[in-house]
Design an enzyme around this catalytic site. Structure first.
Site: not given
Ligand code: RB5
Length: 143
Positions: A11, A68, A70, A101, A136
């Protein structure tokens, strides 16, 4: 690794890191199926997590890399697909163990969490570490 086609998606929070990873994969000789996003403009991460997962389900890619902000949201979407085991990793060790694993077939990274060097370490371990199988295998089967 067997099969040199990698599905790649992100994203807006992962766009910059995805561009770096794409270049690294192509330099290593992988064929990259890039499902987007193609800019830092705001989009919805599930669309890209599902698109990468679909390519794996259909056998068009053997592995995937998703990014994304995170790594969490996009991995949650990808993991709704039974063919996918997406692992959010923040170190090369996590990526190595996700392969060894968990037989993870999708690497999920956070563009706002880790730097480029760590991301490239994760990529290297993800691409080059074989699944250990043995004890595993039965655990992965239970997933
Ligand atoms: C987008 O702002 C953010 O929420 C997305 O990139 C991500 O971190 C979601 O898990």
């Amino acid at each position: 690794m067997p099969g040199k086609t990698i599905a790649l998606g992100c994203d807006h929070g992962g766009f910059k890191l995805k561009s770096v990873l794409k270049e690294a994969l192509e330099k290593k000789g992988y064929t990259v199926l890039d499902v987007g996003a193609n800019s830092g403009a705001s989009v919805d991460y599930p669309d890209f997590g599902h698109a990468v997962a679909k390519l794996i389900e259909e056998g068009k890619a053997t592995r995937g890399v998703i990014v994304c902000g995170t790594g969490i949201g996009i991995s949650l979407a990808a993991n709704r697909h039974p063919a996918v085991r997406a692992a959010v990793c923040t170190s090369g060790l996590m990526a190595r163990l996700a392969r060894a694993h968990n037989d993870a077939n999708v690497l999920a990274l956070g563009g706002r969490i880790i730097g480029v060097e760590t991301a490239l370490d994760c990529l290297e371990e993800f691409l080059n570490t074989p699944f250990e199988g043995g004890r595993h295998a039965a655990r992965v089967e239970k997933i």
